[in-house]
Design a protein around this motif. Structure first.
Motif, PDB file in Angstrom:
ATOM      1  N   SER A 228      24.026  61.749  59.982  1.00  0.00           N
ATOM      2  CA  SER A 228      24.682  60.448  60.151  1.00  0.00           C
ATOM      3  C   SER A 228      23.958  59.638  61.215  1.00  0.00           C
ATOM      4  O   SER A 228      23.467  60.183  62.198  1.00  0.00           O
ATOM      5  CB  SER A 228      26.157  60.614  60.528  1.00  0.00           C
ATOM      6  OG  SER A 228      26.293  61.182  61.807  1.00  0.00           O
ATOM      7  N   TYR A 239      21.065  49.532  55.750  1.00  0.00           N
ATOM      8  CA  TYR A 239      20.883  50.507  56.829  1.00  0.00           C
ATOM      9  C   TYR A 239      20.930  51.900  56.192  1.00  0.00           C
ATOM     10  O   TYR A 239      21.917  52.250  55.530  1.00  0.00           O
ATOM     11  CB  TYR A 239      21.997  50.353  57.868  1.00  0.00           C
ATOM     12  CG  TYR A 239      21.772  51.126  59.146  1.00  0.00           C
ATOM     13  CD1 TYR A 239      20.902  50.645  60.121  1.00  0.00           C
ATOM     14  CD2 TYR A 239      22.434  52.320  59.386  1.00  0.00           C
ATOM     15  CE1 TYR A 239      20.700  51.338  61.307  1.00  0.00           C
ATOM     16  CE2 TYR A 239      22.245  53.025  60.572  1.00  0.00           C
ATOM     17  CZ  TYR A 239      21.369  52.529  61.531  1.00  0.00           C
ATOM     18  OH  TYR A 239      21.175  53.215  62.712  1.00  0.00           O
ATOM     19  N   ASN A 240      19.855  52.655  56.354  1.00  0.00           N
ATOM     20  CA  ASN A 240      19.721  53.949  55.690  1.00  0.00           C
ATOM     21  C   ASN A 240      19.678  55.086  56.704  1.00  0.00           C
ATOM     22  O   ASN A 240      19.278  54.899  57.864  1.00  0.00           O
ATOM     23  CB  ASN A 240      18.417  54.032  54.884  1.00  0.00           C
ATOM     24  CG  ASN A 240      18.309  52.977  53.819  1.00  0.00           C
ATOM     25  OD1 ASN A 240      19.114  52.055  53.767  1.00  0.00           O
ATOM     26  ND2 ASN A 240      17.319  53.100  52.967  1.00  0.00           N
ATOM     27  N   SER A 254      21.483  58.564  52.647  1.00  0.00           N
ATOM     28  CA  SER A 254      22.553  57.583  52.489  1.00  0.00           C
ATOM     29  C   SER A 254      21.996  56.181  52.680  1.00  0.00           C
ATOM     30  O   SER A 254      21.157  55.942  53.562  1.00  0.00           O
ATOM     31  CB  SER A 254      23.667  57.840  53.503  1.00  0.00           C
ATOM     32  OG  SER A 254      24.671  56.850  53.403  1.00  0.00           O
ATOM     33  N   LEU A 255      22.458  55.234  51.874  1.00  0.00           N
ATOM     34  CA  LEU A 255      22.087  53.825  51.995  1.00  0.00           C
ATOM     35  C   LEU A 255      23.356  52.991  52.069  1.00  0.00           C
ATOM     36  O   LEU A 255      24.221  53.095  51.200  1.00  0.00           O
ATOM     37  CB  LEU A 255      21.238  53.378  50.793  1.00  0.00           C
ATOM     38  CG  LEU A 255      21.026  51.863  50.642  1.00  0.00           C
ATOM     39  CD1 LEU A 255      20.257  51.318  51.839  1.00  0.00           C
ATOM     40  CD2 LEU A 255      20.301  51.556  49.330  1.00  0.00           C
ATOM     41  N   MET A 256      23.452  52.188  53.115  1.00  0.00           N
ATOM     42  CA  MET A 256      24.578  51.267  53.265  1.00  0.00           C
ATOM     43  C   MET A 256      24.083  49.836  53.115  1.00  0.00           C
ATOM     44  O   MET A 256      23.111  49.441  53.758  1.00  0.00           O
ATOM     45  CB  MET A 256      25.237  51.460  54.633  1.00  0.00           C
ATOM     46  CG  MET A 256      25.810  52.846  54.861  1.00  0.00           C
ATOM     47  SD  MET A 256      27.105  53.280  53.679  1.00  0.00           S
ATOM     48  CE  MET A 256      28.358  52.084  54.112  1.00  0.00           C
ATOM     49  N   ALA A 267      25.832  55.169  58.285  1.00  0.00           N
ATOM     50  CA  ALA A 267      25.252  55.785  57.088  1.00  0.00           C
ATOM     51  C   ALA A 267      25.357  57.297  57.263  1.00  0.00           C
ATOM     52  O   ALA A 267      24.798  57.860  58.208  1.00  0.00           O
ATOM     53  CB  ALA A 267      23.799  55.360  56.922  1.00  0.00           C
ATOM     54  N   THR A 268      26.065  57.957  56.358  1.00  0.00           N
ATOM     55  CA  THR A 268      26.265  59.406  56.495  1.00  0.00           C
ATOM     56  C   THR A 268      26.325  60.054  55.113  1.00  0.00           C
ATOM     57  O   THR A 268      26.715  59.416  54.132  1.00  0.00           O
ATOM     58  CB  THR A 268      27.558  59.723  57.282  1.00  0.00           C
ATOM     59  OG1 THR A 268      27.662  61.132  57.486  1.00  0.00           O
ATOM     60  CG2 THR A 268      28.783  59.221  56.550  1.00  0.00           C
ATOM     61  N   ASN A 269      25.934  61.336  55.059  1.00  0.00           N
ATOM     62  CA  ASN A 269      25.912  62.026  53.777  1.00  0.00           C
ATOM     63  C   ASN A 269      25.797  63.525  54.015  1.00  0.00           C
ATOM     64  O   ASN A 269      25.234  63.967  55.012  1.00  0.00           O
ATOM     65  CB  ASN A 269      24.717  61.542  52.934  1.00  0.00           C
ATOM     66  CG  ASN A 269      24.649  62.209  51.572  1.00  0.00           C
ATOM     67  OD1 ASN A 269      23.734  62.983  51.303  1.00  0.00           O
ATOM     68  ND2 ASN A 269      25.616  61.919  50.718  1.00  0.00           N
TER      69      ASN A 269
END
Length: 309
Positions: A228, A239-240, A254-256, A267-269
């Motif tokens: 994150s 924002y990645n 993650s891509l926001m 951005a979190t995954n």
């Protein structure tokens, strides 16, 4: 006739017996002295012969213990648990299963002390074509052990050739790391590495928070990978975040795309991935805007990896 009689011989009928003393005490697994009987000791095999609806145990194989701290390869001995201190290793070493073993023989390894750099690689004997769980591991690791307290036991299922895992006491490697301070500058449309410098946990010594600022996997396997990053300033563009192995593997990504100006875009995954031994995972962020930055802290600039066994 009626009454009491002693020391009679011959044949008698319709007698009521009181205390009867046998001419000889019983011997064997059931012994007696006079009128008292005592149950003696039995082997597991003898008990299993006597039981008609099951077994008293799972085979009865006993393991001896051998203690080692040698900086060398080890060949397992049947029905022995090798208790090994690997803190003095100067390189990775091999613990190999023997080529001669009978069905139900056991071999085991237990690490009394682990090592933060080197490990014991678990294999079958070179050029033997023996198998572990059906796969030849003469030249390639079945697995490895390196953390204090890890233990594995193998059982021979086909004499002199095939083994299975009887007990898996490996300890899952895991680490949670983050960057303590904020990152305030970055170029637009450029990946910026987050140098994680603080460890919440580091089981298996897989996290480097002093030089590489990464997590390096010490054995191949399946891992849960989480990352994150949170922007330090308000942004309206992309924002990645990525947890990346610096070559081709995106372990988490993650891509926001806010679409409107939002403060502290997160951005979190998390992903479950099979990853190779030696994979070095880094945390990165990417902003479409310059100087979006990344907030430091455990919940912001964070990366975690947990092994699934």
């Amino acid at each position: 006739a009626s009454g009491d009689a002693t020391n009679l011989t011959g044949t008698a009928a319709s007698l009521t017996a009181g205390a009867v003393t046998t001419n000889a005490d019983l011997t064997g697994h059931v012994t007696s002295s006079g009128n008292s009987a005592i149950l003696g000791s039995f082997t597991l095999a003898q008990l299993n012969t006597a039981i008609s609806d099951g077994t008293a145990g799972g085979g009865g194989t006993a393991m001896s213990v051998a203690i080692s701290s040698a900086d060398a390869n080890l060949v397992a001995t049947v029905n022995q648990l090798d208790v090994v201190d690997i803190s003095g290793l100067s390189a990775d070493r091999i613990w190999s299963l023997p080529t001669t073993a009978a069905v139900d023989d056991l071999c085991g390894i237990h690490l009394s002390t682990g090592d933060d750099t080197y490990k014991m690689q678990v294999r079958t004997t070179a050029a033997s074509n023996d198998t572990i769980e059906g796969v030849d591991h003469d030249a390639a690791d079945y697995t490895s052990v390196y953390t204090t307290g890890e233990r594995m036991v193998f059982r021979c299922t086909v004499a002199n050739s095939a083994w299975v895992v009887e007990y898996d006491g490996r300890i899952p490697s895991s680490a949670v790391v983050y960057k303590a301070a904020d990152i305030t500058t970055n170029s637009a449309h450029t990946w910026t590495k987050v140098d994680v410098d603080t460890a919440v946990s580091n089981i298996g010594d897989i996290a480097d928070i002093t030089t590489g600022y990464d997590i390096t996997l010490r054995r191949a396997g399946t891992y849960v990978v989480t990352g994150s990053c949170r922007s330090k300033v308000a942004i309206a563009t992309g924002y990645n975040m990525r947890v990346f192995d610096s070559t081709t593997t995106y372990a988490a990504w993650s891509l926001m795309m806010p679409g409107a100006t939002l403060s502290n875009v997160l951005a979190t995954n998390s992903r479950v991935r099979y990853l190779s031994e030696g994979t070095a995972l880094d945390l990165w962020f990417y902003s479409y805007a310059a100087n979006a930055g990344c907030i430091g802290g455990e919940l912001q600039a964070m990366m975690s990896v947990t092994e699934i066994l």
